[in-house]
Design a protein around this motif. Sequence first.
Motif, PDB file in Angstrom:
ATOM      1  N   ILE A 120     -18.942  47.422 -77.612  1.00  0.00           N
ATOM      2  CA  ILE A 120     -18.588  47.256 -77.218  1.00  0.00           C
ATOM      3  C   ILE A 120     -17.504  45.914 -75.943  1.00  0.00           C
ATOM      4  CG2 ILE A 120     -20.332  46.151 -76.071  1.00  0.00           C
ATOM      5  CD1 ILE A 120     -19.214  48.486 -73.921  1.00  0.00           C
ATOM      6  N   VAL A 121     -17.794  45.132 -76.786  1.00  0.00           N
ATOM      7  CA  VAL A 121     -16.835  43.826 -76.816  1.00  0.00           C
ATOM      8  C   VAL A 121     -15.948  43.993 -77.002  1.00  0.00           C
ATOM      9  CG1 VAL A 121     -16.881  41.089 -76.925  1.00  0.00           C
ATOM     10  CG2 VAL A 121     -18.757  42.494 -77.550  1.00  0.00           C
ATOM     11  N   GLU A 122     -15.408  44.308 -78.682  1.00  0.00           N
ATOM     12  CA  GLU A 122     -14.089  44.570 -78.570  1.00  0.00           C
ATOM     13  C   GLU A 122     -13.320  45.964 -77.719  1.00  0.00           C
ATOM     14  OE1 GLU A 122     -11.331  46.411 -82.319  1.00  0.00           O
ATOM     15  OE2 GLU A 122     -12.948  46.422 -82.410  1.00  0.00           O
ATOM     16  N   VAL A 123     -13.903  46.698 -76.820  1.00  0.00           N
ATOM     17  CA  VAL A 123     -13.622  47.416 -76.012  1.00  0.00           C
ATOM     18  C   VAL A 123     -13.065  46.587 -74.889  1.00  0.00           C
ATOM     19  CG1 VAL A 123     -13.891  49.920 -74.818  1.00  0.00           C
ATOM     20  CG2 VAL A 123     -13.951  49.319 -76.753  1.00  0.00           C
ATOM     21  N   VAL A 124     -14.028  46.390 -74.241  1.00  0.00           N
ATOM     22  CA  VAL A 124     -13.939  45.238 -72.665  1.00  0.00           C
ATOM     23  C   VAL A 124     -12.831  43.654 -72.910  1.00  0.00           C
ATOM     24  CG1 VAL A 124     -14.871  43.716 -71.186  1.00  0.00           C
ATOM     25  CG2 VAL A 124     -16.382  45.496 -71.960  1.00  0.00           C
ATOM     26  N   GLN A 125     -13.233  43.805 -74.256  1.00  0.00           N
ATOM     27  CA  GLN A 125     -11.766  42.536 -74.819  1.00  0.00           C
ATOM     28  C   GLN A 125     -10.219  43.468 -74.819  1.00  0.00           C
ATOM     29  OE1 GLN A 125     -11.252  41.395 -78.677  1.00  0.00           O
ATOM     30  NE2 GLN A 125     -11.268  38.915 -77.690  1.00  0.00           N
ATOM     31  N   THR A 126     -10.555  44.861 -75.291  1.00  0.00           N
ATOM     32  CA  THR A 126      -8.882  45.299 -75.336  1.00  0.00           C
ATOM     33  C   THR A 126      -8.287  45.804 -73.462  1.00  0.00           C
ATOM     34  OG1 THR A 126      -9.462  46.339 -77.003  1.00  0.00           O
ATOM     35  CG2 THR A 126      -8.473  47.815 -75.797  1.00  0.00           C
ATOM     36  N   LEU A 127      -9.170  46.304 -72.633  1.00  0.00           N
ATOM     37  CA  LEU A 127      -8.876  46.527 -71.700  1.00  0.00           C
ATOM     38  C   LEU A 127      -9.096  44.871 -71.109  1.00  0.00           C
ATOM     39  CD1 LEU A 127     -11.539  48.965 -70.690  1.00  0.00           C
ATOM     40  CD2 LEU A 127      -9.979  49.494 -70.930  1.00  0.00           C
ATOM     41  N   LEU A 128      -9.291  43.941 -70.928  1.00  0.00           N
ATOM     42  CA  LEU A 128      -8.738  42.500 -70.304  1.00  0.00           C
ATOM     43  C   LEU A 128      -7.262  42.555 -71.105  1.00  0.00           C
ATOM     44  CD1 LEU A 128     -12.334  41.144 -70.376  1.00  0.00           C
ATOM     45  CD2 LEU A 128     -11.176  41.902 -68.781  1.00  0.00           C
ATOM     46  N   PHE A 129      -7.309  42.963 -71.813  1.00  0.00           N
ATOM     47  CA  PHE A 129      -5.870  42.288 -72.143  1.00  0.00           C
ATOM     48  C   PHE A 129      -4.643  43.188 -71.603  1.00  0.00           C
ATOM     49  CE2 PHE A 129      -7.731  39.846 -75.550  1.00  0.00           C
ATOM     50  CZ  PHE A 129      -6.723  38.380 -75.565  1.00  0.00           C
ATOM     51  N   ASN A 130      -5.174  44.928 -71.507  1.00  0.00           N
ATOM     52  CA  ASN A 130      -4.443  45.752 -71.063  1.00  0.00           C
ATOM     53  C   ASN A 130      -4.009  45.712 -70.190  1.00  0.00           C
ATOM     54  OD1 ASN A 130      -4.171  46.984 -73.912  1.00  0.00           O
ATOM     55  ND2 ASN A 130      -6.024  48.882 -73.127  1.00  0.00           N
ATOM     56  N   LEU A 131      -4.894  44.830 -69.079  1.00  0.00           N
ATOM     57  CA  LEU A 131      -4.532  44.693 -67.778  1.00  0.00           C
ATOM     58  C   LEU A 131      -3.366  44.004 -67.391  1.00  0.00           C
ATOM     59  CD1 LEU A 131      -8.512  43.969 -66.066  1.00  0.00           C
ATOM     60  CD2 LEU A 131      -6.259  46.294 -65.540  1.00  0.00           C
ATOM     61  N   GLY A 335     -12.253  53.568 -69.366  1.00  0.00           N
ATOM     62  CA  GLY A 335     -11.057  52.640 -70.117  1.00  0.00           C
ATOM     63  C   GLY A 335     -10.338  53.560 -71.279  1.00  0.00           C
ATOM     64  N   ALA A 336     -10.960  54.850 -71.373  1.00  0.00           N
ATOM     65  CA  ALA A 336     -10.199  55.354 -72.357  1.00  0.00           C
ATOM     66  C   ALA A 336      -8.303  55.835 -72.752  1.00  0.00           C
ATOM     67  CB  ALA A 336     -10.629  57.172 -72.405  1.00  0.00           C
ATOM     68  N   SER A 337      -7.972  55.331 -71.285  1.00  0.00           N
ATOM     69  CA  SER A 337      -6.721  55.444 -70.835  1.00  0.00           C
ATOM     70  C   SER A 337      -5.877  54.904 -71.879  1.00  0.00           C
ATOM     71  CB  SER A 337      -6.374  56.140 -69.744  1.00  0.00           C
ATOM     72  OG  SER A 337      -6.501  55.117 -69.507  1.00  0.00           O
ATOM     73  N   GLY A 338      -7.063  53.896 -71.633  1.00  0.00           N
ATOM     74  CA  GLY A 338      -5.652  52.153 -72.239  1.00  0.00           C
ATOM     75  C   GLY A 338      -6.412  51.751 -74.128  1.00  0.00           C
ATOM     76  N   VAL A 339      -6.513  53.029 -74.826  1.00  0.00           N
ATOM     77  CA  VAL A 339      -6.763  53.109 -75.885  1.00  0.00           C
ATOM     78  C   VAL A 339      -6.529  53.933 -76.360  1.00  0.00           C
ATOM     79  CG1 VAL A 339      -8.821  52.995 -78.120  1.00  0.00           C
ATOM     80  CG2 VAL A 339      -9.542  51.650 -75.761  1.00  0.00           C
ATOM     81  N   ALA A 340      -5.748  53.726 -77.682  1.00  0.00           N
ATOM     82  CA  ALA A 340      -4.928  55.038 -78.698  1.00  0.00           C
ATOM     83  C   ALA A 340      -5.824  56.027 -79.141  1.00  0.00           C
ATOM     84  CB  ALA A 340      -4.702  54.168 -79.662  1.00  0.00           C
ATOM     85  N   GLY A 341      -5.479  56.864 -78.546  1.00  0.00           N
ATOM     86  CA  GLY A 341      -6.067  58.285 -78.979  1.00  0.00           C
ATOM     87  C   GLY A 341      -7.149  58.714 -77.832  1.00  0.00           C
ATOM     88  N   GLY A 342      -6.981  58.220 -76.861  1.00  0.00           N
ATOM     89  CA  GLY A 342      -8.432  58.478 -75.987  1.00  0.00           C
ATOM     90  C   GLY A 342      -9.488  58.937 -75.428  1.00  0.00           C
TER      91      GLY A 342
END
Length: 413
Positions: A120-131, A335-342
Amino acid sequence: MKNLVGKWNRISLVKRIVIGIIVGVILALALPNAASGVTILGSLFVGALKAVAPVLVLFLVMNAIAGHKSGKKTNMKSILVLYALGTFLAGLVAVVASFMFPVTLTLTTGAEDLAPPEGIVEVVQTLLFNLVSNPIDAIINANYLGILTWAVVLGLALKSASQNTKDMLGNFSDAITKVVQWVINLAPIGIMGLVFDAIVTSGVSALVEYGRLILILVGCMLFIALVVHPLLVFIYTRKNPYPLVFMVLRESGITAFFTRSSAANIPVNMKLCEKLGLDKDTYAVSIPLGATINMAGAAVTIAVLTLATVTTLGIEVDFVTALLLSVVAAISAAGASGVAGGSLLLIPLACNLFGVPNDVAMQVVGVGFIIGVIQDSCETALNSSSDVLFTAAAEKAKKRREGKVGSVASINS
């Protein structure tokens, strides 16, 4: 020829899409080799949608914020609450359904080359960097969180721009919307190619093998669309929700089902909001935002496939962990739309709650791709149609509190 095209365009889009599906099935069953070139039509259609949708979101949101008049109130707070509740309850329904109707999987391969998040930490980190992603990079990679961020920032910066600049921005927004409508108008031809490719590649038997899993997924999504969402709308509006529910499913959900893109369905939703007489200052922001974060269908997919994996492996699940899965599914889905593969690539994250090895979890992702023809279509239909549903519900609730009767209320029978 011109008269023939005119007659074809006068047929409703849904009927034209049905014709495209029938032709695609016939060609796949009767002429799978001779008509193999039909597949390129589906690829071109999907490619066109993917190309124009990110630009559409950028200009729509930027134009809405730049043109918003200071001091004019919107219903965004209520809409965001509905988005969050809808997504969480979708995950909860999926968990309950999976306990009531457990499903086991015949695990396959084919997803080893994908890289899921590890926690979950990586998901949140990915979302923040996507922003804070580069705007050009965000558009190229369809990073809708990054696109929304830049659209909001640029929209706020342009609030003080001259009226001519705002008019030009509005003209660009209208032009891109029209381009998307042109692409969607080609949906019958594109969908014919997609149906042909799906049957020739996977075969009808591939879907039959996973019939029980598909029934659980689709059943959950129908329950959410016809019971959970109407209940939320009733709580907010104190009115019979079904006229509104059936309208959005018919005029938004069906189109989203076949295009399989919430972003590409934005013009359809905007037009429906206008037809309902909603406040443009509100829906011009809530609809593009909903296409990114309102992901009830994704929450269902993540929860159902995760618990199917757990059942297959014989792992015992307690109530607290199951409730936690509902929360994780809701957060991940947003956050699915910000991750490759949905949504499918977030299944390994949820599987980690139960200690499922990553290689097994990725095999489940492979199963998700097999049933994606149905799963992704239903998921998108639920996600996109509820964007309009919740936007309309928030406005109706506001009018009820203020004691006003607006055009939105006329859809109740």
